[in-house]
Design an enzyme around this catalytic site. Structure first.
Site, PDB file in Angstrom:
ATOM      1  N   PRO A   1       0.821  -1.216   0.000  1.00 49.96           N
ATOM      2  CA  PRO A   1       0.000   0.000   0.000  1.00 49.96           C
ATOM      3  C   PRO A   1       0.855   1.267   0.000  1.00 49.96           C
ATOM      4  CG  PRO A   1      -0.174  -1.180   2.103  1.00 49.96           C
ATOM      5  CD  PRO A   1       0.622  -2.043   1.194  1.00 49.96           C
TER       6      PRO A   1
ATOM      7  N   GLU B   1       2.866  -6.634   8.420  1.00 46.28           N
ATOM      8  CA  GLU B   1       3.200  -5.213   8.259  1.00 46.28           C
ATOM      9  C   GLU B   1       4.258  -5.008   7.186  1.00 46.28           C
ATOM     10  OE1 GLU B   1       1.428  -2.772   9.824  1.00 46.28           O
ATOM     11  OE2 GLU B   1       0.256  -4.510  10.471  1.00 46.28           O
TER      12      GLU B   1
ATOM     13  N   ARG C   1      -2.618  -9.574 -20.468  1.00 47.45           N
ATOM     14  CA  ARG C   1      -3.494  -9.283 -21.602  1.00 47.45           C
ATOM     15  C   ARG C   1      -2.886  -8.278 -22.570  1.00 47.45           C
ATOM     16  NH1 ARG C   1      -6.821  -5.345 -21.253  1.00 47.45           N
ATOM     17  NH2 ARG C   1      -8.693  -6.363 -22.066  1.00 47.45           N
TER      18      ARG C   1
ATOM     19  N   ASP D   1      -9.891  -0.780 -24.518  1.00 45.56           N
ATOM     20  CA  ASP D   1     -10.462  -0.833 -23.182  1.00 45.56           C
ATOM     21  C   ASP D   1     -10.229   0.458 -22.414  1.00 45.56           C
ATOM     22  OD1 ASP D   1     -11.682  -3.233 -23.240  1.00 45.56           O
ATOM     23  OD2 ASP D   1     -10.094  -4.347 -22.233  1.00 45.56           O
TER      24      ASP D   1
HETATM   25  N1  ADE Z   1      -0.713  -5.112  -0.085  1.00 45.98           N
HETATM   26  C1  ADE Z   1      -1.510  -4.653   0.880  1.00 45.98           C
HETATM   27  N2  ADE Z   1      -2.260  -3.658   0.457  1.00 45.98           N
HETATM   28  C2  ADE Z   1      -1.960  -3.471  -0.851  1.00 45.98           C
HETATM   29  C3  ADE Z   1      -2.400  -2.582  -1.843  1.00 45.98           C
HETATM   30  N3  ADE Z   1      -3.325  -1.650  -1.619  1.00 45.98           N
HETATM   31  N4  ADE Z   1      -1.861  -2.682  -3.070  1.00 45.98           N
HETATM   32  C4  ADE Z   1      -0.913  -3.594  -3.303  1.00 45.98           C
HETATM   33  N5  ADE Z   1      -0.462  -4.449  -2.409  1.00 45.98           N
HETATM   34  C5  ADE Z   1      -0.964  -4.405  -1.182  1.00 45.98           C
END
Ligand code: ADE
Length: 245
Positions: free
Chosen positions: A103, A130, A172, A187
């Site tokens: 994230p 984490e 793809r 697309d």
């Molecule tokens: N791992 C945990 N959350 C994630 C996210 N939002 N995008 C990619 N990998 C992740």
């Protein structure tokens, strides 16, 4: 199982994927649908590795408490270091590009998918908890390109689902992987539609539960149809994704 003739006919894969995870079964869907077919045809090679094979304690532990305190656990660097060294030995002149779903990464997009689809070899490191000890990224970056990539502003339980998403978006784009070569280009989110969302699509029957397909689509007038689709794209984008306009 392996027929030597069929083996010899197999094309050299356009893209090789190595995925390192503590949940190899999570990646089973790679063998379904379009990506699965690309693997069967030999256009794509996918190798899934269980990180626990590179642990060295009786419990096969992959995580430990974070230095500095805080909640949760962090993935230990040693198993990851061994995994990297075995899957992509440091002495190997060819190195993969390493993608770490996180994230905290840069945002995944059609542009990033195209960038990754142009690589011959991708390695995905699926973190859990984490995340992975940050030194693993620095170690890998000493010999390969490393991207930490996020699917969006939400937190998943681990990188596995993110890898499925990214691999599908990347595969793809490989020439010959999609049945209809044109559809990948048209697309939503690709440059050929100027970053607009796609117009709605319809198929037979022309009337379903009292609802009609827009008459223009049945008209056979390709100019009119193209104008209608462009207008619908514009309308949808303004309504749903004004940030793209
Ligand atoms: N791992 C945990 N959350 C994630 C996210 N939002 N995008 C990619 N990998 C992740």
């Amino acid at each position: 199982m392996s027929d030597p003739d069929a083996e010899a006919m197999r094309p050299h894969p356009q893209l090789t994927l190595d995925v390192i995870t503590i949940f190899p079964d999570y990646l089973a869907p790679l063998h379904e649908s379009l990506v699965g077919k690309a693997i069967e045809r030999g256009q794509l090679a996918a190798r899934i590795h269980d990180l626990r094979q590179w642990t060295d304690d009786i419990h096969h532990s992959v995580d430990d408490t974070p230095y500095g305190g805080g909640p949760g656990m962090v993935m230990k660097p040693e198993p990851w270091g061994r995994a990297l060294d075995e899957v992509a030995p440091a002495t190997n002149p060819t190195q993969p590009r390493l993608v770490i779903p996180s994230p905290s990464g840069r945002r995944f997009s059609a542009t990033v998918a195209a960038e990754l689809a142009a690589e011959p070899w991708l390695m995905f490191a699926c973190g859990r908890y984490e995340g992975i000890d940050a030194r693993v990224v620095d170690y890998a970056a000493s010999r390969m390109t490393v991207d930490e990539v996020s699917l969006g502003d939400y937190v998943l339980c681990g990188g596995e689902v993110a890898v499925l998403v990214m691999v599908e978006a990347i595969a793809r784009l490989l020439p010959g992987v999609l049945g209809n070569v044109l559809s990948a280009r048209e697309d939503s989110f690709t440059d050929s539609v100027d970053g607009l969302l796609e117009a709605p699509a319809y198929t037979k029957p022309a009337t379903w539960r009292g609802m009609e397909v827009p008459a223009v689509l049945l008209s056979g007038n390709h100019g009119e149809i193209a104008r209608w689709r462009a207008a619908e794209s514009q309308r949808r984008t303004a309504q749903r994704r004004p940030d793209l306009l």
